[in-house]
Design a protein around this motif. Structure first.
Motif, PDB file in Angstrom:
ATOM      1  N   UNK A   4       0.875  -1.173   0.000  1.00  0.00           N
ATOM      2  CA  UNK A   4       0.000   0.000   0.000  1.00  0.00           C
ATOM      3  C   UNK A   4       0.913   1.224   0.000  1.00  0.00           C
ATOM      4  N   UNK A   5       0.730   2.082  -0.996  1.00  0.00           N
ATOM      5  CA  UNK A   5       1.524   3.313  -1.086  1.00  0.00           C
ATOM      6  C   UNK A   5       0.642   4.504  -0.756  1.00  0.00           C
ATOM      7  N   UNK A   6       1.207   5.448  -0.029  1.00  0.00           N
ATOM      8  CA  UNK A   6       0.459   6.680   0.194  1.00  0.00           C
ATOM      9  C   UNK A   6       1.285   7.869  -0.291  1.00  0.00           C
ATOM     10  N   UNK A   7       0.668   8.682  -1.148  1.00  0.00           N
ATOM     11  CA  UNK A   7       1.324   9.889  -1.643  1.00  0.00           C
ATOM     12  C   UNK A   7       0.586  11.098  -1.086  1.00  0.00           C
ATOM     13  N   UNK A  23       6.248   7.292 -11.912  1.00  0.00           N
ATOM     14  CA  UNK A  23       7.460   6.497 -12.137  1.00  0.00           C
ATOM     15  C   UNK A  23       7.692   5.538 -10.956  1.00  0.00           C
ATOM     16  N   UNK A  24       7.298   5.952  -9.759  1.00  0.00           N
ATOM     17  CA  UNK A  24       7.420   5.038  -8.607  1.00  0.00           C
ATOM     18  C   UNK A  24       6.412   3.884  -8.759  1.00  0.00           C
ATOM     19  N   UNK A 224       5.271   7.904   1.058  1.00  0.00           N
ATOM     20  CA  UNK A 224       6.259   8.675   0.290  1.00  0.00           C
ATOM     21  C   UNK A 224       6.241  10.110   0.749  1.00  0.00           C
ATOM     22  N   UNK A 225       7.440  10.649   1.003  1.00  0.00           N
ATOM     23  CA  UNK A 225       7.561  11.987   1.595  1.00  0.00           C
ATOM     24  C   UNK A 225       8.588  12.819   0.846  1.00  0.00           C
ATOM     25  N   UNK A 226       8.478  14.134   0.998  1.00  0.00           N
ATOM     26  CA  UNK A 226       9.501  14.968   0.360  1.00  0.00           C
ATOM     27  C   UNK A 226      10.699  15.208   1.278  1.00  0.00           C
ATOM     28  N   UNK A 227      10.863  14.333   2.266  1.00  0.00           N
ATOM     29  CA  UNK A 227      12.063  14.335   3.112  1.00  0.00           C
ATOM     30  C   UNK A 227      12.700  12.942   2.964  1.00  0.00           C
ATOM     31  N   UNK A 228      13.968  12.783   3.386  1.00  0.00           N
ATOM     32  CA  UNK A 228      14.645  11.501   3.132  1.00  0.00           C
ATOM     33  C   UNK A 228      14.048  10.307   3.884  1.00  0.00           C
ATOM     34  N   UNK A 229      13.225  10.545   4.889  1.00  0.00           N
ATOM     35  CA  UNK A 229      12.642   9.456   5.680  1.00  0.00           C
ATOM     36  C   UNK A 229      12.081  10.072   6.944  1.00  0.00           C
ATOM     37  N   UNK A 230      11.959   9.267   7.986  1.00  0.00           N
ATOM     38  CA  UNK A 230      11.543   9.829   9.278  1.00  0.00           C
ATOM     39  C   UNK A 230      12.779  10.504   9.879  1.00  0.00           C
ATOM     40  N   UNK A 231      12.640  11.767  10.237  1.00  0.00           N
ATOM     41  CA  UNK A 231      13.798  12.514  10.731  1.00  0.00           C
ATOM     42  C   UNK A 231      13.726  12.608  12.264  1.00  0.00           C
ATOM     43  N   UNK A 283      10.517  10.491  -1.692  1.00  0.00           N
ATOM     44  CA  UNK A 283       9.791  10.583  -2.960  1.00  0.00           C
ATOM     45  C   UNK A 283      10.719  10.891  -4.131  1.00  0.00           C
ATOM     46  N   UNK A 284      11.605  11.847  -3.939  1.00  0.00           N
ATOM     47  CA  UNK A 284      12.474  12.235  -5.052  1.00  0.00           C
ATOM     48  C   UNK A 284      13.796  11.480  -5.084  1.00  0.00           C
ATOM     49  N   UNK A 285      13.977  10.529  -4.166  1.00  0.00           N
ATOM     50  CA  UNK A 285      15.181   9.678  -4.219  1.00  0.00           C
ATOM     51  C   UNK A 285      14.763   8.265  -3.836  1.00  0.00           C
TER      52      UNK A 285
END
Ligand code: ASP
Ligand code: MG
Length: 425
Positions: A4-7, A23-24, A224-231, A283-285
């Motif tokens: 399950x993907x969430x955008x 693309x993902x 999917x997030x616009x940060x590298x993961x959970x910070x 998301x972008x990587x």
């Protein structure tokens, strides 16, 4: 492997984001996949604003805000350069027309009106995302979340009817996935037992993804997030934020509870129940390793985590007859907070005073004061910050409370919390 993907809506606000989503999805489309989307950009805030303008009969401002939101959606669709742009524009315009009719005929002070109005954001984004994927030849099936997630009618914060939801999902969703379809559905929205549209609480799309994963017994959920993961803290506020490679469900639940805005607080419980791992992915990587959240607790204390909640109100409550702030008085206080749907972020009591901190909300604050003022003496402070540090390394708390006026502080084995305000020079 069922995924399950969430955008989130911040990702789908422009062509670049919608392309990236496609693309993902392309990478994973050979296995069963459910895609959950939330309203684009700041649509939900804009819809809340429309509702409040309609309630106040501010017709000119309402029209302006309505056309601004419609314009944003039309511009987004045009920028996609779809072959069959007209069909999608027509559908969205029809939805906007229904929204306008609803705003014109709002029932007074009804919670269900909130859910009906605000849900339009996800209805729009679901259509836009599905349309794009279809045009790009993805076998996508847009499935209305109101036909998948069943709730009670606790509007604005509906509770999921798990057994019934599982039944519907087994009947509707599983067969779509078996047919090789990618199921795309809206986050945040659901349906109550009388068929009314309900919502799961602000930022509830993560939770929608978890509900679907639970009912499907999925193998993983990816947010999917616009940060590298959970910070370990909000990178927009703290420049030295680092990614957490792995945390346990419990740690992530605690972080969400204290206000880390990356994952909706209710999201993790259903996943933990049946052991579905949650990944927070960049998301972008997409090739970089995500944050993994599962049952393992071995890394929880590795990195200190900081959560700062702004705009806090502190209400101090003491009895007029000088009786202790014990069970009987607290019962009255809690029921007032529950009636007005105010979530308490921190509380502390002494013999004659009970202090409660919550997110600033002038209307609700006034209402709760109104219902308590005859029995209690009330004092309040506004514009405070609530700092939470988990697994402090002995430096973080000191660093962030420097030059702050402290109103209240609390500490247990893992967590320290301070309600504070910057000292004016
Ligand atoms: N669109 C909803 C909100 O902004 C739900 C979500 O984004 O998860 O609250
Ligand atoms: Mg949103």
């Amino acid at each position: 492997m069922i995924r399950v993907f969430k955008f989130g809506g911040a990702l789908l606000k422009d062509v670049r984001g919608i392309r990236q989503m496609a693309s993902i999805v392309h990478e994973f489309k050979c296995e069963p996949l459910v895609v959950v989307v939330s309203a684009v950009g700041k649509t939900t805030n804009a819809l809340e604003n429309l509702l409040s303008l309609a309630r106040k009969n501010q017709t000119t401002a309402l029209q302006q805000a309505y056309f601004a939101l419609k314009g944003e959606h039309v511009r987004l669709i045009r920028s996609l350069e779809l072959k069959d742009e007209r069909t999608l524009l027509h559908q969205i315009e029809e939805d906007f027309y229904s929204l306008w009719q609803m705003l014109e005929k709002l029932p007074k002070n009804s919670f269900s009106a909130y859910d009906s109005v605000v849900s339009f954001g996800e209805l729009f984004s679901g259509k836009i995302a599905a349309f794009w994927l279809k045009e790009k030849q993805f076998p996508v099936k847009l499935t209305d979340a109101r036909q998948l997630i069943a709730t009670d009618e606790n509007f604005t914060q509906a509770n999921v009817n798990w057994a019934y939801t599982k039944k519907i999902i087994d009947a509707r969703l599983v067969s779509e996935l078996h047919r090789g379809n990618i199921v795309l559905t809206q986050g945040f929205i659901a349906a109550g037992h009388k068929g009314h549209i309900t919502t799961l609480g602000r930022e509830g799309s993560d939770f929608s993804a978890a509900v679907l994963a639970y009912a499907l017994q999925a193998d993983e959920v990816c947010i999917w997030k616009d940060v590298p993961g959970l910070m370990n803290c909000d990178p927009r506020v703290f420049s030295d934020a680092v990614k957490l490679p792995h945390v346990s469900y419990n740690e992530a639940i605690e972080l969400a509870f204290y206000g880390a805005s990356v994952i909706h607080p209710k999201t993790l419980q259903p996943l933990q129940k049946i052991g579905v791992p949650l990944k927070v992915c960049a998301f972008y990587a997409p090739e970089t390793s995500p944050t993994l959240i599962d049952a393992g607790e071995e890394n929880d204390a590795d990195i200190p985590k900081i959560i700062l909640k702004e705009h806090q109100t502190l209400l101090s409550i003491s009895s007029r007859d000088l009786s202790f702030m014990a069970e009987e008085n607290l019962k009255t206080v809690f029921s007032a907070f529950s009636r007005h749907k105010i979530h308490i972020n921190l509380m502390q009591n002494s013999a004659v005073s009970f202090s409660v901190c919550f997110d600033e909300n002038p209307e609700k604050c006034e209402a709760v004061i109104e219902s308590l003022k005859d029995e209690f003496v009330l004092k309040y402070n506004e514009g405070l910050q609530l700092l939470t540090v988990r697994h402090d390394d002995g430096k973080m708390l000191q660093k962030f409370t420097h030059h702050k006026q402290i109103f209240l502080s609390q500490k247990n084995r893992t967590t320290q919390q301070v309600l504070m305000r910057p000292v004016k020079e």
